[in-house]
Design a protein around this motif. Structure first.
Motif, PDB file in Angstrom:
ATOM      1  N   THR A   1       7.362   1.296   4.693  1.00  0.00           N
ATOM      2  CA  THR A   1       8.617   1.938   4.659  1.00  0.00           C
ATOM      3  C   THR A   1       8.760   3.094   5.510  1.00  0.00           C
ATOM      4  O   THR A   1       9.552   3.533   6.400  1.00  0.00           O
ATOM      5  CB  THR A   1       9.339   2.273   3.451  1.00  0.00           C
ATOM      6  OG1 THR A   1       8.381   3.418   2.777  1.00  0.00           O
ATOM      7  CG2 THR A   1       9.370   1.394   2.580  1.00  0.00           C
ATOM      8  N   LEU A   2       7.352   3.623   6.197  1.00  0.00           N
ATOM      9  CA  LEU A   2       7.205   4.717   7.016  1.00  0.00           C
ATOM     10  C   LEU A   2       7.534   4.220   8.422  1.00  0.00           C
ATOM     11  O   LEU A   2       7.960   5.113   9.289  1.00  0.00           O
ATOM     12  CB  LEU A   2       6.276   5.565   6.846  1.00  0.00           C
ATOM     13  CG  LEU A   2       5.869   6.256   5.289  1.00  0.00           C
ATOM     14  CD1 LEU A   2       4.513   6.685   5.278  1.00  0.00           C
ATOM     15  CD2 LEU A   2       6.757   7.589   5.239  1.00  0.00           C
ATOM     16  N   GLY A   3       7.003   3.031   8.782  1.00  0.00           N
ATOM     17  CA  GLY A   3       7.240   2.372  10.095  1.00  0.00           C
ATOM     18  C   GLY A   3       6.167   3.080  10.998  1.00  0.00           C
ATOM     19  O   GLY A   3       5.633   4.038  10.700  1.00  0.00           O
TER      20      GLY A   3
ATOM     21  N   MET B   1       0.875  -1.001  -0.009  1.00  0.00           N
ATOM     22  CA  MET B   1       0.256  -0.026  -0.049  1.00  0.00           C
ATOM     23  C   MET B   1       0.940   1.289  -0.223  1.00  0.00           C
ATOM     24  O   MET B   1       1.950   1.215   0.894  1.00  0.00           O
ATOM     25  CB  MET B   1      -0.875  -0.155   1.353  1.00  0.00           C
ATOM     26  CG  MET B   1      -1.816   1.036   1.484  1.00  0.00           C
ATOM     27  SD  MET B   1      -2.462   1.114   3.204  1.00  0.00           S
ATOM     28  CE  MET B   1      -4.104   1.560   2.722  1.00  0.00           C
ATOM     29  N   VAL B   2       0.843   2.370  -0.973  1.00  0.00           N
ATOM     30  CA  VAL B   2       1.239   3.415  -0.858  1.00  0.00           C
ATOM     31  C   VAL B   2       0.286   4.565  -0.340  1.00  0.00           C
ATOM     32  O   VAL B   2      -0.901   4.268   0.000  1.00  0.00           O
ATOM     33  CB  VAL B   2       1.725   4.077  -2.253  1.00  0.00           C
ATOM     34  CG1 VAL B   2       2.668   3.137  -2.944  1.00  0.00           C
ATOM     35  CG2 VAL B   2       0.509   4.061  -3.237  1.00  0.00           C
ATOM     36  N   VAL B   3       0.899   5.760   0.090  1.00  0.00           N
ATOM     37  CA  VAL B   3      -0.085   6.701   0.948  1.00  0.00           C
ATOM     38  C   VAL B   3      -1.179   7.289   0.045  1.00  0.00           C
ATOM     39  O   VAL B   3      -2.244   7.227   0.594  1.00  0.00           O
ATOM     40  CB  VAL B   3       1.065   7.893   1.315  1.00  0.00           C
ATOM     41  CG1 VAL B   3       0.202   9.095   1.706  1.00  0.00           C
ATOM     42  CG2 VAL B   3       1.883   7.508   2.180  1.00  0.00           C
ATOM     43  N   LEU B   4      -1.145   7.051  -1.254  1.00  0.00           N
ATOM     44  CA  LEU B   4      -2.055   7.570  -2.109  1.00  0.00           C
ATOM     45  C   LEU B   4      -3.398   6.647  -1.963  1.00  0.00           C
ATOM     46  O   LEU B   4      -4.217   6.936  -1.984  1.00  0.00           O
ATOM     47  CB  LEU B   4      -1.735   7.657  -3.440  1.00  0.00           C
ATOM     48  CG  LEU B   4      -2.267   8.017  -4.651  1.00  0.00           C
ATOM     49  CD1 LEU B   4      -2.653   9.604  -4.206  1.00  0.00           C
ATOM     50  CD2 LEU B   4      -1.788   7.871  -5.973  1.00  0.00           C
TER      51      LEU B   4
ATOM     52  N   LEU C   1       3.593  16.665   2.373  1.00  0.00           N
ATOM     53  CA  LEU C   1       4.357  16.534   3.599  1.00  0.00           C
ATOM     54  C   LEU C   1       4.096  15.157   4.340  1.00  0.00           C
ATOM     55  O   LEU C   1       2.980  15.391   4.891  1.00  0.00           O
ATOM     56  CB  LEU C   1       4.500  17.792   4.388  1.00  0.00           C
ATOM     57  CG  LEU C   1       5.440  17.850   5.480  1.00  0.00           C
ATOM     58  CD1 LEU C   1       6.614  18.215   4.905  1.00  0.00           C
ATOM     59  CD2 LEU C   1       4.973  19.066   6.471  1.00  0.00           C
ATOM     60  N   ILE C   2       4.870  14.182   4.145  1.00  0.00           N
ATOM     61  CA  ILE C   2       4.619  12.987   4.861  1.00  0.00           C
ATOM     62  C   ILE C   2       5.397  12.698   6.070  1.00  0.00           C
ATOM     63  O   ILE C   2       6.781  12.397   5.545  1.00  0.00           O
ATOM     64  CB  ILE C   2       4.612  11.715   3.670  1.00  0.00           C
ATOM     65  CG1 ILE C   2       3.273  12.171   2.767  1.00  0.00           C
ATOM     66  CG2 ILE C   2       4.409  10.243   4.299  1.00  0.00           C
ATOM     67  CD1 ILE C   2       3.402  10.945   1.310  1.00  0.00           C
TER      68      ILE C   2
END
Lengths: 271, 146
Positions: A84-86, A35-38, A69-70
């Motif tokens: 990957t953001l954890g 999953m991506v943020v989008l 801004l993520i």
């Protein structure tokens, strides 16, 4: 059955019709591998709030529309894997240093005005461009001088990360400056002197003091900070009249590529 | 045409430090400005204090106002600011003239930027300023011990 992991998305909301100030609202989104943020933003819009606004188009890091801004870092939503953001909490806000239109939509028009101001195109004699005799040849080395900068997708992440732009809204910023340099170092171009008036001004390249943030956040590796430092050297050399070859390259026939006969004339302009 | 309200989202001076996850060079950028302002302030105060000599006031001599230990520490801080500002300034002169940032390359993931290219120069300059810190610190301890 394994329990689905839930991620809390803290999203900065702002509706100019209702709100005086932006505020954060939290949404729970079930995590999916890959999953991506989008994707998460789409989930929120489909399941919680259809009024959530953001900008996107290609979904694959090419159009540069979904810059935001993520977790405190300007980047592309389509290019950022949630895994990957954890952690289980992610904060999303619109790109800083731009006015907010609504929610996560930044007003990019000022950036594009600055971009246009530096003539981001090859400046040549129009008649010569229409002349079908020969082509503009470049060596690999000449191509390499600007190739990196052609990868820029004008997403605005570099502008959002720039500390100089945070305090000086008139500063040209990393994207327009690096794009000016992209054409300055192109051997086909003859517009460097004209661009120098803009890029060497008090709001130009010398306002950059190498915080390096633009290069760090660039999602395409275009490295605008490097281009700006090279541009400064060129500006100094131009000021001291140390650059001898000021003329752009001329059209020529490449090796084994003899002049073509019976070439039809170029069609008339449509615009 | 309808009027649209835009919310000003510029970070401002506070954005130099917070409101995001930033890299080492950005903090050096801020520290360079702060130390520059501190040295300028010291310089103006220095001119003011020494100009009092024209009126026969010697504040810096033995037993006078500026001979207190707190001003010794202040002197060390000015020296530390100078050491950082001088060496970081040298790094910026090199970097801003396009040296030590690398040549244009084709961006291939994982991208290598000029930040990592100039890092060795940064480390050398910070080590040199650390040597000066240590020398100034030694001098301070000796002065306080007297």
């Amino acid at each position: 059955m394994a329990e689905t992991k839930t991620i809390k998305f803290h999203i900065r909301r702002y509706d100019p019709k209702k709100d005086k100030e932006p505020y954060f609202k939290t949404y729970d989104v079930p995590f999916q591998p890959g999953m991506v943020v989008l994707d998460a933003l789409h989930y929120i819009r489909e399941n919680y709030d259809p009024s959530l606004a953001w900008r996107y188009s290609c979904r694959m890091g090419v159009c540069g529309s979904c810059g935001m801004l993520i977790n405190g870092s300007p980047t592309l939503a389509c290019n950022t894997q949630v895994a990957t953001l954890g952690g289980t909490e992610i904060t999303i806000a619109p790109l800083p240093n731009f006015d907010i239109v609504k929610d996560l939509v930044p007003e990019l028009s000022k950036m594009f005005e600055k971009h246009v101001a530096v003539s981001p195109f090859i400046v040549r004699d129009e008649k010569e461009l229409d002349d079908e005799k020969g082509e503009y040849y470049q060596t690999e080395h000449q191509l390499e001088q600007y190739l990196q900068l052609t990868y820029c997708i004008r997403c605005g992440c570099c502008m959002a990360a720039c500390p100089t732009l945070a305090t000086d809204p008139d500063y040209l910023g990393p994207m327009p400056l690096s794009q000016a340099h992209r054409y300055n170092v192109d051997t086909r171009d003859g517009g460097r002197k004209t661009r120098n008036e803009k890029t060497g001004s008090s709001h130009g390249a010398f306002k950059c003091h190498f915080a390096g943030e633009c290069s760090r956040v660039c999602p395409k590796g275009a490295d605008p900070a490097k281009a700006i430092q090279h541009m400064k050297r060129q500006l100094v050399f131009d000021f001291l009249h140390l650059i001898k070859n000021q003329k752009p390259c001329e059209k020529q026939h490449g090796p084994g590529n003899e002049p073509k006969k019976d070439v039809p004339p170029a069609p008339p302009y449509t615009v | 045409m309808a009027e649209f309200t835009r919310f000003d989202n510029r970070l401002g001076i506070l954005g130099w430090l917070g409101k995001g996850k930033w890299g080492l060079e950005r903090y050096l950028y801020i520290l360079h400005r702060l130390t520059g302002l501190a040295i300028l302030f010291y310089f103006m105060m220095h001119i003011f204090v020494t100009s009092l000599r024209a009126y026969g006031i010697y504040l810096w001599t033995e037993g006078n106002f500026f001979h207190q230990p707190i001003f010794r520490i202040g002197e060390f801080l000015v020296f530390a600011a100078f050491a950082f500002h001088a060496f970081n300034g040298l790094r910026l002169v090199f970097v801003e003239l396009g040296f030590a940032v690398g040549k244009p390359i084709e961006p291939i993931f994982p991208y290598e930027t000029c930040i990592s290219k100039q890092r060795p120069l940064l480390v050398v300059m910070m080590l040199l300023s650390a040597v000066l810190f240590a020398m100034g610190g030694y001098e301070l301890i000796m002065a306080l011990g007297r």
